[in-house]
Write a protein that holds these residues in place. Structure first.
Motif, short mmCIF file in Angstrom:
data_model
loop_
_atom_site.label_atom_id
_atom_site.label_comp_id
_atom_site.label_asym_id
_atom_site.label_seq_id
_atom_site.Cartn_x
_atom_site.Cartn_y
_atom_site.Cartn_z
N UNK A 1 74.48 30.07 33.74
CA UNK A 1 74.80 30.90 32.45
C UNK A 1 73.53 31.72 32.07
N UNK A 2 73.90 32.96 31.86
CA UNK A 2 72.45 33.62 31.63
C UNK A 2 72.78 34.18 30.04
N UNK A 3 71.85 34.03 29.16
CA UNK A 3 71.91 34.54 27.92
C UNK A 3 71.28 35.73 27.77
N UNK A 4 72.31 36.71 27.06
CA UNK A 4 71.90 38.33 27.16
C UNK A 4 71.64 38.72 25.77
N UNK A 5 70.40 39.16 25.51
CA UNK A 5 69.90 39.82 24.33
C UNK A 5 69.81 41.35 24.18
N UNK A 6 70.74 41.84 23.56
CA UNK A 6 70.68 43.24 23.54
C UNK A 6 70.06 43.73 22.63
N UNK A 7 68.85 44.62 22.66
CA UNK A 7 67.93 45.15 21.79
C UNK A 7 67.97 46.59 22.10
N UNK A 8 67.12 47.13 20.75
CA UNK A 8 66.83 48.38 20.82
C UNK A 8 65.50 48.67 20.83
N UNK A 9 64.58 49.27 22.07
CA UNK A 9 63.42 49.20 22.14
C UNK A 9 62.72 50.33 21.43
N UNK A 10 63.39 51.35 21.14
CA UNK A 10 62.83 52.22 20.45
C UNK A 10 63.55 52.56 18.89
N UNK A 11 63.86 51.42 18.33
CA UNK A 11 64.48 51.56 17.12
C UNK A 11 63.41 51.74 15.93
N UNK A 12 64.01 52.70 14.98
CA UNK A 12 62.87 53.15 14.16
C UNK A 12 63.14 52.43 12.83
N UNK A 13 63.77 51.28 12.94
CA UNK A 13 64.19 50.43 11.54
C UNK A 13 63.24 49.18 11.93
N UNK A 14 62.59 49.25 10.88
CA UNK A 14 61.48 47.92 10.73
C UNK A 14 62.26 46.67 10.79
N UNK A 15 63.47 46.60 9.70
CA UNK A 15 64.09 45.35 9.76
C UNK A 15 64.69 44.95 11.21
N UNK A 16 65.28 45.87 12.07
CA UNK A 16 65.94 45.52 13.20
C UNK A 16 64.85 45.00 14.38
N UNK A 17 63.69 45.76 14.28
CA UNK A 17 62.57 45.26 15.01
C UNK A 17 62.06 43.77 14.73
N UNK A 18 61.89 43.48 13.55
CA UNK A 18 61.75 42.04 13.14
C UNK A 18 62.55 41.03 13.41
N UNK A 19 64.09 41.55 13.37
CA UNK A 19 65.07 40.42 13.73
C UNK A 19 65.13 40.33 15.05
N UNK A 20 64.75 41.40 16.06
CA UNK A 20 64.74 41.55 17.53
C UNK A 20 63.58 40.48 17.88
N UNK A 21 62.47 40.48 17.31
CA UNK A 21 61.31 39.71 17.60
C UNK A 21 61.45 38.24 17.39
N UNK A 22 62.10 38.11 16.23
CA UNK A 22 62.44 36.88 15.79
C UNK A 22 63.29 36.04 16.83
N UNK A 23 64.44 36.51 17.01
CA UNK A 23 65.43 36.11 18.31
C UNK A 23 64.63 35.83 19.44
N UNK A 24 63.86 36.67 20.16
CA UNK A 24 63.23 36.62 21.17
C UNK A 24 62.25 35.68 21.06
N UNK A 25 61.39 35.44 20.19
CA UNK A 25 60.29 34.56 20.11
C UNK A 25 60.79 33.19 19.95
N UNK A 26 62.10 33.01 19.09
CA UNK A 26 62.52 31.60 19.19
C UNK A 26 62.94 31.02 20.54
N UNK A 27 63.83 32.07 21.23
CA UNK A 27 64.36 31.76 22.53
C UNK A 27 62.98 31.32 23.44
N UNK A 28 61.89 32.09 23.37
CA UNK A 28 60.85 31.75 24.23
C UNK A 28 60.09 30.58 23.78
N UNK A 29 60.33 30.14 22.45
CA UNK A 29 59.71 28.88 22.09
C UNK A 29 60.51 27.67 22.62
#
Length: 215
Positions: A1-29
């Protein structure tokens, strides 16, 4: 089973960037294996994400925003549901993965399993297989049963009496309160009547005085 996280690398929204970093950082932890899929640079990823997010989970405009999380083709949730799962120590359940032994989520799962299925197996076996090595004579067993029944009947009577006393007290309190309310209403009516009578007397006196002045 592979967990897929759909992200927007060039998003101009600071809120979206923060949410993406939060998800990725917690999965890595948690050392969870996952794959990042960019929807900004890959039209196929963007279309797949939009098509596979359930309709009831989409916003009013019908366009789900990243991050969106999937387990293979199964939808897990967006950032808000991920955050709630993180707060409740239920991230593995959110991702559809078994929690690792010794983790907080595994301990919670064990506790819920015990509650759902009753006592532990050892306790259940001990209750089902009592020690039969000591035999109690039939006469003593019957005597104990009769005594127990007698004690039970005797114990129930005071409880019923206490309940009757409590109900009587409640009725008495309700009656007293009702009487007080009636007395207050009667007092208010008396005051209103006295005011009306006083007003009538004053009007009569004024009329008499006017007549005398006229004469």
């Amino acid at each position: 089973m592979v967990i897929k996280v759909f992200l927007a690398s060039s998003s101009g929204s600071t809120a979206i960037k923060k949410k993406q970093q939060d998800v990725v950082g917690f999965l890595e932890a948690l050392k969870v294996d996952y794959t990042q899929l960019d929807i900004a640079c890959n039209e196929e990823n963007r279309m797949w994400m939009r098509q596979n997010v359930p309709e009831e989970k989409k916003p009013a405009n019908g366009i789900p925003l990243p991050p969106q999380i999937f387990n293979e083709n199964g939808y897990c949730g967006d950032y808000e549901t991920f955050f709630d799962a993180k707060e409740d120590n239920m991230v593995y359940a959110f991702l559809g993965l078994p929690p690792p032994p010794g983790s907080k989520e595994a301990e919670l799962a064990d506790e819920e399993h015990v509650v759902e299925n009753g006592t532990h197996a050892e306790e259940t076996n001990a209750e089902e297989n009592p020690d039969d090595s000591i035999e109690v004579p039939v006469e003593e067993r019957n005597g104990n049963d009769e005594a127990t029944e007698g004690e039970t009947v005797g114990d129930e009577a005071p409880a019923e009496e206490d309940q009757a006393v409590e109900e009587t007290d409640e009725v008495t309190e309700d009656t007293a309160q009702a009487e007080e309310e009636e007395e207050q209403e009667e007092e208010e009516l008396r005051q209103l009547e006295e005011q009306d009578e006083q007003g009538s007397e004053e009007e009569e006196e004024a009329e008499v005085q006017e007549e005398e002045e006229t004469e």
